[in-house]
Design a protein around this motif. Structure first.
Motif, PDB file in Angstrom:
ATOM      1  N   ILE A   1      45.953  70.952   4.447  1.00 61.21           N
ATOM      2  CA  ILE A   1      45.131  72.020   5.016  1.00 61.21           C
ATOM      3  C   ILE A   1      45.432  73.306   4.275  1.00 61.21           C
ATOM      4  CG2 ILE A   1      44.956  70.993   7.323  1.00 61.21           C
ATOM      5  CD1 ILE A   1      47.188  72.989   8.182  1.00 61.21           C
TER       6      ILE A   1
ATOM      7  N   ILE B   1      46.763  76.984   3.882  1.00 57.23           N
ATOM      8  CA  ILE B   1      47.805  77.726   4.607  1.00 57.23           C
ATOM      9  C   ILE B   1      47.715  79.191   4.166  1.00 57.23           C
ATOM     10  CG2 ILE B   1      50.294  77.954   5.014  1.00 57.23           C
ATOM     11  CD1 ILE B   1      49.632  75.187   5.792  1.00 57.23           C
TER      12      ILE B   1
ATOM     13  N   ASN C   1      45.814  73.749  11.557  1.00 56.08           N
ATOM     14  CA  ASN C   1      46.678  74.312  12.600  1.00 56.08           C
ATOM     15  C   ASN C   1      46.745  75.821  12.446  1.00 56.08           C
ATOM     16  OD1 ASN C   1      48.492  74.896  10.600  1.00 56.08           O
ATOM     17  ND2 ASN C   1      49.913  73.224  11.118  1.00 56.08           N
ATOM     18  N   ALA C   2      47.620  76.466  13.197  1.00 54.12           N
ATOM     19  CA  ALA C   2      47.667  77.934  13.251  1.00 54.12           C
ATOM     20  C   ALA C   2      47.855  78.547  11.864  1.00 54.12           C
ATOM     21  CB  ALA C   2      48.788  78.376  14.192  1.00 54.12           C
ATOM     22  N   SER C   3      48.414  77.820  10.945  1.00 54.11           N
ATOM     23  CA  SER C   3      48.632  78.377   9.605  1.00 54.11           C
ATOM     24  C   SER C   3      47.323  78.584   8.848  1.00 54.11           C
ATOM     25  CB  SER C   3      49.528  77.440   8.781  1.00 54.11           C
ATOM     26  OG  SER C   3      50.759  77.282   9.440  1.00 54.11           O
TER      27      SER C   3
HETATM   28  C1  LIG Z   1      50.703  73.449   9.948  1.00 53.86           C
HETATM   29  O1  LIG Z   1      50.804  72.200   9.257  1.00 53.86           O
HETATM   30  C2  LIG Z   1      51.539  72.304   8.007  1.00 53.86           C
HETATM   31  C3  LIG Z   1      51.577  70.924   7.385  1.00 53.86           C
HETATM   32  O2  LIG Z   1      50.310  70.351   7.281  1.00 53.86           O
HETATM   33  C4  LIG Z   1      52.948  72.785   8.307  1.00 53.86           C
HETATM   34  O3  LIG Z   1      53.657  72.955   7.064  1.00 53.86           O
HETATM   35  C5  LIG Z   1      52.893  74.101   9.054  1.00 53.86           C
HETATM   36  O4  LIG Z   1      54.208  74.461   9.454  1.00 53.86           O
HETATM   37  C6  LIG Z   1      52.035  73.995  10.312  1.00 53.86           C
HETATM   38  N1  LIG Z   1      51.973  75.269  10.899  1.00 53.86           N
HETATM   39  C7  LIG Z   1      52.145  75.494  12.174  1.00 53.86           C
HETATM   40  C8  LIG Z   1      52.050  76.911  12.663  1.00 53.86           C
HETATM   41  O5  LIG Z   1      52.391  74.551  12.948  1.00 53.86           O
END
Ligand SMILES: *[C@@H]1O[C@H](CO)[C@@H](O)[C@H](O)[C@H]1NC(C)=O
Ligand SMILES: *[C@@H]1O[C@H](CO)[C@@H](O)[C@H](O)[C@H]1NC(C)=O
Ligand SMILES: *[C@@H]1O[C@H](CO)[C@@H](O)[C@H](O)[C@H]1NC(C)=O
Ligand SMILES: *[C@@H]1O[C@H](CO)[C@@H](O)[C@H](O)[C@H]1NC(C)=O
Ligand SMILES: *[C@@H]1O[C@H](CO)[C@@H](O)[C@H](O)[C@H]1NC(C)=O
Ligand SMILES: *[C@@H]1O[C@H](CO)[C@@H](O)[C@H](O)[C@H]1NC(C)=O
Ligand SMILES: *[C@@H]1O[C@H](CO)[C@@H](O)[C@H](O)[C@H]1NC(C)=O
Ligand SMILES: *[C@@H]1O[C@H](CO)[C@@H](O)[C@H](O)[C@H]1NC(C)=O
Length: 833
Positions: free
Chosen positions: A446, A448, A546-548
């Motif tokens: 995804i 980031i 996700n939130a990232s």
């Molecule tokens: C979102 O997913 C990525 C891996 O796909 C991970 O590295 C990251 O920490 C995640 N972020 C959150 C806020 O959970």
């Protein structure tokens, strides 16, 4: 004052007083040709004149048209014995001679002319007590469809014989609107504008009018009047616009082809078509039956409809009614092949994407009419290269062009690219299109964001649209330059109005936040904006954003004094070029964001044609407009805020001037009273006025005038005074005593084609009495009527009263003992002696 002469003129009863009337005066004198003018209908026994008797003459002899009314005494006293009647004889030609004791003529005979002056002693009478007429629905207003006529035996050259027609009652009358009008001089009845629009035989098939006629030109309360009843049937107008016509494009049948028809109510109309769209080629014609033809094949893709007008004119070229609008729709045939959306259409498919996933949508185009079977397309894959690992890996939905995986997931190691040939057909034509499908890595990463909060961003509200205000960045570890690694940034919160947008740099995936629409402190000063970073390709199952993949910032917009804003970039107005000065031709509106008052002004009004109301923004004409000089007059309008920093904004005002010319000019009224006194003492001139009644679009009259016949140039001359008025002058003085019908050509100078009317101006050359045309009336047998105009009588009585009073005083003084009785005298005055 000559007291004796006055006495002489009094009455037979005081005849004996006249023996001493020696001096020449208004009422006595030597025998010579004379003319007297006497009102008709006066009491009898009036003295006209006393001729002097010169010895050896002892007696007088009166001959000619005496009608037993005129008598002469041996002492030369000429008098009348009963009332005159102008309608019986308007001029009495008498001869007077003196004779000696033996009856031999001594002097004369000399002509004595008695002109009988008219009094209003005849009432106007309608020729019919009831008139029947009929009028077609939608007839041209002002065009007479019937006449009522009244006659009045009184002299038409005096007010006594001047008739005035009027509609007194219209039944039925709805909302107090008159549907009919009458020409007060000619009795011509025509429709009013409202009548032309609203008469409808279905609603009401007949109307009844009460029409009155008054003499004294209708201007005197003592005028006589008569009334008549007029029944008017309203008949249907077959001059109606035909139903819209459909013509199939690209017809191979021999042209011209009849497509529709119009018909005037009667025979003998001349038909023509008017193309108001000003097309470079106009593919329609009309024949003199009113049949309308298309003259060549049409092409819907070039022009899908035509609107034009059919006009019917009379022999003189005058429009008989308002033009009819003809609508033609060009019907589509399937004469255009489908076209590919681009030379090669590229889709991407991830490795291992499941069967049935949508790969993309393929849409071709067809120029034939939309939503029609001719533009309905069908898709089919005709070839796939390479055939590895098998043929038929892809599927296209025939109607929608939706591409799907048909047999299995793809593997990059088989091939990273497929070339497909897609056939698109529209039932008649086929087109082959190229589609390229790239197999890409799976999308298991995804995007980031580098940070989740970009902090506070303060920018002024007047920041230009297109400015980049912030750069954001996310990264994706999938295969570079594929739909799995490409990042699309979407604003998912804080910007419902779409003020911002994010463009992605395809190489770095940097996101540039750009102002797409003007920011506005007044509506949104602070916004919390949230971005989401996404891939165009779907994520493989098991992986989710996700939130990232989200980030935010706070947008703080600061206030700036802003210029006013116009509601439109261009304002349009459309008027006939002939509008009078001061006509409203358009309006503009602007608002100041800070709510300050606005003042409007014009810029670039090169011709000084317009003025603007500084407060309301309404625009008016300030001078005569001329479509021939500017068909679309363009000016700038400026809105300036009052107070503040006097900021201003500029917009445009485009004024379209309409030109229509389908009526020839004509005289403004029926000129019946133009005359020159016979014989002409010097060349003279008369002024007349023309008008032009183009139906819906009055043109500014700028007529030119000329004689309708060259052979008349030796007698007459026409010179223009201004756009509407001209004068007709005589070139010499040798005119006969008669009515000359002078043809005048009036040209309206209209464009594209000027129209011309030849009108006939009746000019009477006549003998004049007191500066008025004296037109002898044909002799009417019959007794004079008893009615007399009280007005005239009263005046006469007044004059007589004064004379009598003076006379009585004189008589009392001079011959106090004389027993004087007097009847009323008429106004008797020699014109020339
Ligand atoms: C979102 O997913 C990525 C891996 O796909 C991970 O590295 C990251 O920490 C995640 N972020 C959150 C806020 O959970
Ligand atoms: C009535 O008047 C019109 C116009 O003045 C004239 O044309 C017409 O001949 C007249 N009709 C009669 C019956 O006098
Ligand atoms: C008219 O139709 C013919 C075939 O019938 C076609 O070849 C031609 O291109 C068409 N013309 C237009 C203008 O569509
Ligand atoms: C194709 O069109 C359908 C609707 O017909 C739409 O749901 C789908 O998202 C589109 N797919 C692509 C890749 O544009
Ligand atoms: C597909 O077509 C392109 C040209 O349009 C060509 O360069 C490419 O090699 C072809 N690919 C395959 C697998 O045939
Ligand atoms: C951003 O602005 C808000 C007020 O809108 C303020 O409370 C906050 O402290 C500011 N943050 C920064 C980092 O300046
Ligand atoms: C301006 O004209 C339009 C139509 O021409 C009208 O709707 C509008 O009310 C007018 N505005 C003003 C301020 O007169
Ligand atoms: C044209 O001239 C006539 C006669 O001189 C005058 O009555 C009329 O007002 C003039 N019209 C214009 C528009 O000047």
């Amino acid at each position: 004052m000559m007291p004796r002469a006055h006495l002489c003129s009094l009455s037979l009863l005081i005849l004996y007083l006249t023996t001493g009337c020696g001096q020449e005066s208004r009422f006595s004198g030597p025998l010579k040709p004379m003319t007297f003018s006497i009102f008709e209908g006066q009491e009898s026994s009036q003295i006209i004149f006393q001729f002097k008797v010169n010895p050896p003459a002892v007696n007088f002899e009166l001959t000619g048209e005496t009608d037993n009314i005129f008598k002469i005494e041996p002492n030369g006293l000429l008098y009348l014995t009963k009332a005159l009647d102008r309608e019986t004889r308007s001029i009495h030609n008498l001869q007077v001679a003196t004779v000696d004791a033996n009856g031999a003529i001594v002097e004369g005979p000399v002509p004595i002319t008695i002109e009988v002056k008219d009094i209003n002693d005849n009432r106007p009478t309608f020729l019919q007590s009831k008139y029947e007429g009929s009028v077609r629905q939608n007839s041209r207003p002002g065009k007479p469809f019937m006449y009522v006529n009244a006659t009045d035996l009184d002299d038409p050259a005096t007010p006594n014989g001047q008739l005035f027609y009027e509609i007194v009652i219209q039944m039925p009358k709805i909302n107090n609107v008159m549907y009919f009008q009458i020409n007060d001089k000619t009795g011509a009845i025509s429709l009013t504008r409202e009548g032309a629009l609203e008469l409808d035989p279905i609603k009401n098939p007949s109307y009844n009018l009460v029409v009155s006629v008054k003499d004294m030109g209708g201007q005197n309360e003592n005028s006589f009047s008569d009334t008549t009843s007029v029944n008017i049937m309203v008949t249907e107008n077959i001059w109606k616009a035909p139903a819209p016509v459909e013509i199939v494009e690209n017809s191979t049948a021999p042209h011209p082809i009849k497509v529709t028809q119009v018909r005037w109510n009667d025979l003998g109309a001349h038909y023509s078509l008017v193309d108001k769209e000003k097309l470079p080629r106009f593919p329609f014609s009309i024949d003199q039956e009113g049949d309308i033809y298309v003259t060549q094949p049409l092409d819907r893709e070039e022009k899908d409809s035509y609107n034009f007008y059919a006009v019917a004119r009379d022999e003189q070229g005058q429009p008989l009614a308002r033009p009819l609008e003809i609508h033609v729709k060009v019907k589509d045939i399937n004469d255009n092949p489908p076209t590919c959306p681009s030379a090669v259409t590229v889709f991407e498919v991830q490795e291992k994407e499941p069967l049935g996933n949508i790969i993309g949508n393929f849409t071709a185009y067809d120029n034939d009419e939309e939503n029609n079977v001719h533009s309905m397309l069908f898709y089919r894959i005709v070839e796939q290269t390479p055939h590895i690992p098998e043929d038929g890996l892809f599927l296209v939905e025939a109607h929608t062009g939706k591409f799907q995986l048909a047999k299995r997931s793809l593997r990059k190691q088989d091939t990273s690219q497929y070339n497909l040939t897609v056939e698109v057909h529209d039932n008649a034509f086929q087109t082959l299109c190229a589609v390229q499908i790239n197999v890409i890595d799976i999308n298991d990463q995804i995007p980031i964001f580098e940070k989740s909060d970009y902090g506070n961003l303060t920018i002024p509200e007047d920041t230009n649209v297109g400015s980049t205000i912030l750069t954001i960045q996310a990264t994706d570890n999938d295969e570079p330059l594929t739909g799995s690694a490409k990042i699309l940034y979407r604003i998912i919160e804080g910007d419902s109005k779409g003020r911002l947008g994010v463009d992605t740099d395809p190489h770095t995936n940097a996101g540039y936040v750009i102002v797409k629409r003007p920011l506005d402190f007044e509506t949104a000063a602070v916004s919390n904006i949230v971005f989401k970073a996404e891939n165009p390709e779907p994520l493989v199952s098991g992986v989710a954003y996700n939130a990232s993949s989200f980030a935010k910032f706070k947008l703080i917009v600061t206030d700036v004094n802003e210029a006013p804003v116009f509601s439109q970039h261009v304002f349009q107005g459309k008027v006939s070029e002939a509008v009078t000065i001061g006509t409203k031709v358009g309006n503009v509106t602007a608002k100041d964001p800070e709510g300050l008052d606005i003042r409007y002004s014009l810029r670039g009004d090169r011709r000084g044609w317009l003025k603007i109301d500084p407060v309301t923004g309404e625009i008016f004409s300030a001078a005569p407009l001329d479509r021939e000089a500017e068909s679309v007059y363009q000016v700038q309008v400026v809105a300036t805020e009052v107070g503040g920093s006097s900021l201003n904004a500029v917009s445009h005002f485009h004024l379209t001037l309409m030109d229509v010319n389908d009526s020839p000019p004509r005289l403004v009224k029926e000129y019946t009273g133009l005359f020159f006194c016979y014989p002409l003492s010097a060349p003279g001139s008369l002024i007349f006025e023309a008008t032009d009644d183009d139906w819906q679009f009055p043109r500014g009259p700028q007529f030119t005038f000329s004689l309708g016949s060259e052979s008349l140039q030796k007698d007459w001359e026409v010179s223009k005074i201004n756009g509407t008025h001209a004068s007709l002058s005589t070139k010499h003085t040798n005119f006969e005593e008669r009515v000359y019908e002078v043809p005048i050509r009036i040209n309206d100078g209209g464009r594209p084609s000027p129209l011309e009317g030849i009108v006939s101006l009746p000019v009477t050359v006549c003998k004049c009495v007191e500066e008025r045309c004296f037109q002898p009336v044909s002799r009417q047998p019959g007794m004079p009527t008893v009615g007399m105009a009280v007005g005239i009588l009263l005046t006469t009585f007044l004059v007589i009263g004064i004379i009598l009073a003076a006379v009585f005083i004189r008589i009392k003084k001079d011959k106090g003992k004389d027993n004087v009785q007097s009847t009323q005298t008429s106004e008797v005055e020699p014109l020339r002696s």
